[in-house]
Design a protein around this motif. Sequence first.
Motif, PDB file in Angstrom:
ATOM      1  N   LYS A   1      -8.987   4.290 -15.121  1.00  0.00           N
ATOM      2  CA  LYS A   1     -10.374   3.862 -14.900  1.00  0.00           C
ATOM      3  C   LYS A   1     -10.831   2.900 -15.992  1.00  0.00           C
ATOM      4  CE  LYS A   1     -11.946   7.750 -12.184  1.00  0.00           C
ATOM      5  NZ  LYS A   1     -12.703   8.993 -12.160  1.00  0.00           N
ATOM      6  N   PHE A   2     -10.431   3.167 -17.233  1.00  0.00           N
ATOM      7  CA  PHE A   2     -10.790   2.298 -18.357  1.00  0.00           C
ATOM      8  C   PHE A   2     -10.335   0.866 -18.094  1.00  0.00           C
ATOM      9  CE2 PHE A   2      -9.724   0.260 -22.392  1.00  0.00           C
ATOM     10  CZ  PHE A   2     -10.920   0.391 -23.099  1.00  0.00           C
ATOM     11  N   TYR A   3      -9.178   0.722 -17.495  1.00  0.00           N
ATOM     12  CA  TYR A   3      -8.642  -0.609 -17.182  1.00  0.00           C
ATOM     13  C   TYR A   3      -9.012  -1.052 -15.759  1.00  0.00           C
ATOM     14  CZ  TYR A   3      -6.125  -0.629 -21.542  1.00  0.00           C
ATOM     15  OH  TYR A   3      -5.812  -0.622 -22.889  1.00  0.00           O
ATOM     16  N   ASN A   4     -10.119  -0.530 -15.251  1.00  0.00           N
ATOM     17  CA  ASN A   4     -10.664  -0.954 -13.954  1.00  0.00           C
ATOM     18  C   ASN A   4      -9.645  -0.896 -12.819  1.00  0.00           C
ATOM     19  OD1 ASN A   4     -13.270  -1.526 -14.999  1.00  0.00           O
ATOM     20  ND2 ASN A   4     -12.447  -3.419 -15.847  1.00  0.00           N
ATOM     21  N   ASN A   5      -8.888   0.176 -12.792  1.00  0.00           N
ATOM     22  CA  ASN A   5      -7.912   0.406 -11.719  1.00  0.00           C
ATOM     23  C   ASN A   5      -6.896  -0.724 -11.584  1.00  0.00           C
ATOM     24  OD1 ASN A   5      -8.944   2.994 -10.876  1.00  0.00           O
ATOM     25  ND2 ASN A   5     -10.695   1.871 -10.056  1.00  0.00           N
ATOM     26  N   GLU A   6      -6.499  -1.286 -12.715  1.00  0.00           N
ATOM     27  CA  GLU A   6      -5.453  -2.311 -12.731  1.00  0.00           C
ATOM     28  C   GLU A   6      -4.058  -1.702 -12.556  1.00  0.00           C
ATOM     29  OE1 GLU A   6      -5.277  -5.824 -13.200  1.00  0.00           O
ATOM     30  OE2 GLU A   6      -7.358  -5.727 -12.560  1.00  0.00           O
ATOM     31  N   PHE A   7      -4.006  -0.389 -12.493  1.00  0.00           N
ATOM     32  CA  PHE A   7      -2.739   0.334 -12.338  1.00  0.00           C
ATOM     33  C   PHE A   7      -2.894   1.346 -11.217  1.00  0.00           C
ATOM     34  CE2 PHE A   7      -3.338  -0.780 -16.783  1.00  0.00           C
ATOM     35  CZ  PHE A   7      -2.193  -1.491 -17.058  1.00  0.00           C
ATOM     36  N   GLN A   8      -1.813   1.580 -10.484  1.00  0.00           N
ATOM     37  CA  GLN A   8      -1.777   2.631  -9.480  1.00  0.00           C
ATOM     38  C   GLN A   8      -0.551   3.488  -9.715  1.00  0.00           C
ATOM     39  OE1 GLN A   8      -1.937   1.292  -5.433  1.00  0.00           O
ATOM     40  NE2 GLN A   8      -4.075   0.673  -5.595  1.00  0.00           N
ATOM     41  N   ILE A   9      -0.758   4.784  -9.692  1.00  0.00           N
ATOM     42  CA  ILE A   9       0.356   5.720  -9.821  1.00  0.00           C
ATOM     43  C   ILE A   9       0.911   5.962  -8.419  1.00  0.00           C
ATOM     44  CG2 ILE A   9       1.092   8.009 -10.599  1.00  0.00           C
ATOM     45  CD1 ILE A   9      -0.023   6.176 -12.840  1.00  0.00           C
ATOM     46  N   LEU A  10       2.188   5.656  -8.231  1.00  0.00           N
ATOM     47  CA  LEU A  10       2.837   5.890  -6.944  1.00  0.00           C
ATOM     48  C   LEU A  10       3.451   7.282  -6.893  1.00  0.00           C
ATOM     49  CD1 LEU A  10       4.584   2.430  -6.373  1.00  0.00           C
ATOM     50  CD2 LEU A  10       2.234   3.121  -5.856  1.00  0.00           C
ATOM     51  N   SER A  11       4.023   7.712  -8.008  1.00  0.00           N
ATOM     52  CA  SER A  11       4.560   9.072  -8.118  1.00  0.00           C
ATOM     53  C   SER A  11       4.690   9.416  -9.594  1.00  0.00           C
ATOM     54  CB  SER A  11       5.912   9.210  -7.400  1.00  0.00           C
ATOM     55  OG  SER A  11       6.913   8.427  -8.008  1.00  0.00           O
ATOM     56  N   TYR A  12       4.738  10.725  -9.856  1.00  0.00           N
ATOM     57  CA  TYR A  12       4.898  11.168 -11.239  1.00  0.00           C
ATOM     58  C   TYR A  12       5.510  12.557 -11.279  1.00  0.00           C
ATOM     59  CZ  TYR A  12       0.827  14.252 -10.738  1.00  0.00           C
ATOM     60  OH  TYR A  12      -0.029  15.238 -10.316  1.00  0.00           O
ATOM     61  N   CYS A  13       6.046  12.905 -12.430  1.00  0.00           N
ATOM     62  CA  CYS A  13       6.510  14.259 -12.696  1.00  0.00           C
ATOM     63  C   CYS A  13       6.447  14.481 -14.201  1.00  0.00           C
ATOM     64  CB  CYS A  13       7.931  14.467 -12.180  1.00  0.00           C
ATOM     65  SG  CYS A  13       8.474  16.182 -12.309  1.00  0.00           S
ATOM     66  N   LEU A  14       5.748  15.535 -14.595  1.00  0.00           N
ATOM     67  CA  LEU A  14       5.664  15.902 -16.001  1.00  0.00           C
ATOM     68  C   LEU A  14       6.581  17.095 -16.223  1.00  0.00           C
ATOM     69  CD1 LEU A  14       1.759  15.843 -16.513  1.00  0.00           C
ATOM     70  CD2 LEU A  14       3.374  13.932 -16.550  1.00  0.00           C
ATOM     71  N   MET A  15       7.645  16.889 -16.965  1.00  0.00           N
ATOM     72  CA  MET A  15       8.573  17.961 -17.301  1.00  0.00           C
ATOM     73  C   MET A  15       8.202  18.478 -18.695  1.00  0.00           C
ATOM     74  SD  MET A  15      10.544  18.036 -14.607  1.00  0.00           S
ATOM     75  CE  MET A  15      12.122  18.767 -15.019  1.00  0.00           C
ATOM     76  N   THR A  16       8.808  19.555 -19.138  1.00  0.00           N
ATOM     77  CA  THR A  16       8.413  20.110 -20.437  1.00  0.00           C
ATOM     78  C   THR A  16       8.659  19.146 -21.588  1.00  0.00           C
ATOM     79  OG1 THR A  16      10.537  21.244 -20.604  1.00  0.00           O
ATOM     80  CG2 THR A  16       8.665  22.540 -19.803  1.00  0.00           C
ATOM     81  N   ASN A  17       9.752  18.383 -21.529  1.00  0.00           N
ATOM     82  CA  ASN A  17      10.068  17.513 -22.668  1.00  0.00           C
ATOM     83  C   ASN A  17      10.118  16.023 -22.323  1.00  0.00           C
ATOM     84  OD1 ASN A  17      12.488  17.287 -21.313  1.00  0.00           O
ATOM     85  ND2 ASN A  17      13.754  17.878 -23.044  1.00  0.00           N
ATOM     86  N   HIS A  18       9.752  15.673 -21.101  1.00  0.00           N
ATOM     87  CA  HIS A  18       9.707  14.256 -20.749  1.00  0.00           C
ATOM     88  C   HIS A  18       8.806  14.024 -19.543  1.00  0.00           C
ATOM     89  CE1 HIS A  18      12.981  15.599 -18.083  1.00  0.00           C
ATOM     90  NE2 HIS A  18      12.749  14.518 -17.348  1.00  0.00           N
ATOM     91  N   ILE A  19       8.517  12.743 -19.308  1.00  0.00           N
ATOM     92  CA  ILE A  19       7.591  12.327 -18.257  1.00  0.00           C
ATOM     93  C   ILE A  19       8.231  11.204 -17.454  1.00  0.00           C
ATOM     94  CG2 ILE A  19       5.360  11.187 -17.853  1.00  0.00           C
ATOM     95  CD1 ILE A  19       4.565  12.366 -20.682  1.00  0.00           C
ATOM     96  N   HIS A  20       7.991  11.230 -16.151  1.00  0.00           N
ATOM     97  CA  HIS A  20       8.362  10.119 -15.273  1.00  0.00           C
ATOM     98  C   HIS A  20       7.094   9.633 -14.588  1.00  0.00           C
ATOM     99  CE1 HIS A  20      12.766  10.525 -15.290  1.00  0.00           C
ATOM    100  NE2 HIS A  20      12.547  11.823 -15.375  1.00  0.00           N
ATOM    101  N   LEU A  21       6.866   8.334 -14.634  1.00  0.00           N
ATOM    102  CA  LEU A  21       5.748   7.716 -13.924  1.00  0.00           C
ATOM    103  C   LEU A  21       6.276   6.534 -13.135  1.00  0.00           C
ATOM    104  CD1 LEU A  21       3.232   7.468 -16.917  1.00  0.00           C
ATOM    105  CD2 LEU A  21       3.200   9.190 -15.103  1.00  0.00           C
ATOM    106  N   GLN A  22       5.841   6.399 -11.904  1.00  0.00           N
ATOM    107  CA  GLN A  22       6.133   5.215 -11.105  1.00  0.00           C
ATOM    108  C   GLN A  22       4.785   4.524 -10.926  1.00  0.00           C
ATOM    109  OE1 GLN A  22       7.666   5.984  -7.152  1.00  0.00           O
ATOM    110  NE2 GLN A  22       8.809   4.085  -7.147  1.00  0.00           N
ATOM    111  N   ILE A  23       4.650   3.367 -11.550  1.00  0.00           N
ATOM    112  CA  ILE A  23       3.351   2.704 -11.657  1.00  0.00           C
ATOM    113  C   ILE A  23       3.425   1.282 -11.118  1.00  0.00           C
ATOM    114  CG2 ILE A  23       1.576   1.887 -13.264  1.00  0.00           C
ATOM    115  CD1 ILE A  23       2.351   4.110 -15.170  1.00  0.00           C
ATOM    116  N   GLU A  24       2.415   0.942 -10.314  1.00  0.00           N
ATOM    117  CA  GLU A  24       2.256  -0.437  -9.867  1.00  0.00           C
ATOM    118  C   GLU A  24       1.170  -1.073 -10.732  1.00  0.00           C
ATOM    119  OE1 GLU A  24       1.666  -3.048  -5.806  1.00  0.00           O
ATOM    120  OE2 GLU A  24       1.514  -0.867  -5.697  1.00  0.00           O
ATOM    121  N   THR A  25       1.481  -2.230 -11.293  1.00  0.00           N
ATOM    122  CA  THR A  25       0.519  -2.930 -12.146  1.00  0.00           C
ATOM    123  C   THR A  25      -0.119  -4.069 -11.367  1.00  0.00           C
ATOM    124  OG1 THR A  25       2.086  -4.554 -13.004  1.00  0.00           O
ATOM    125  CG2 THR A  25       1.976  -2.447 -14.158  1.00  0.00           C
ATOM    126  N   LYS A  26      -1.247  -4.525 -11.877  1.00  0.00           N
ATOM    127  CA  LYS A  26      -1.884  -5.716 -11.299  1.00  0.00           C
ATOM    128  C   LYS A  26      -1.778  -6.818 -12.335  1.00  0.00           C
ATOM    129  CE  LYS A  26      -4.706  -3.095  -8.117  1.00  0.00           C
ATOM    130  NZ  LYS A  26      -6.020  -2.646  -7.753  1.00  0.00           N
TER     131      LYS A  26
END
Length: 182
Positions: free
Chosen positions: A45-70
């Motif tokens: 929101k801070f970046y005025n929705n310049e990013f969209q999360i397509l998918s994600y998974c938060l594991m205990t010791n790592h993170i995966h994000l699939q992000i579309e940028t504008k």
Amino acid sequence: MPRKNRLWREGSILHITVRGNRKEDIFKSQEDYCVYLRNLQHSIKFYNNEFQILSYCLMTNHIHLQIETKSVHIKKLMGKINTFYAKYFNNKYDYHGHLFQGRYGSRIIDSDSYILEVSRYISLNPVRANIVDKPEDYKWSSYPMLIGKKKEKLINSDRILSYFIQSKKRELYRMYVEDAMR
């Protein structure tokens, strides 16, 4: 020696990974997961929705994000998220030093098939780590939202589900993901 600039271009889709330093846990409680997701949402929101999360998974010791940028570079979003979360975590657990192992990893997703492949990989991460038997049982993943088991929050499923027949898109996506488990 200066670091190499990350590959990025306007409108790119990226697979982002963030790992705990020395592969240590970066989430120790349910509150930690919630704080990270809220921070991710606020940062978008801070970046005025310049990013969209397509998918994600938060594991205990790592993170995966699939992000579309504008038009805003991904380093802005990741810097904001990771700095906030590291400060929160270090303060909460009286932790000193680096929370994350180096910079986040990023890879440009350059084809439709790769968009789906990355989403499936992210969705199956908890299954492959033997945390759950079925990907929809993992609470800190977008997969239950993508298949319609949970109300959609934070993600935009349109891009991923657009590759499937619209009348059966969620079921067909589920079959696509779960086929890889067999």
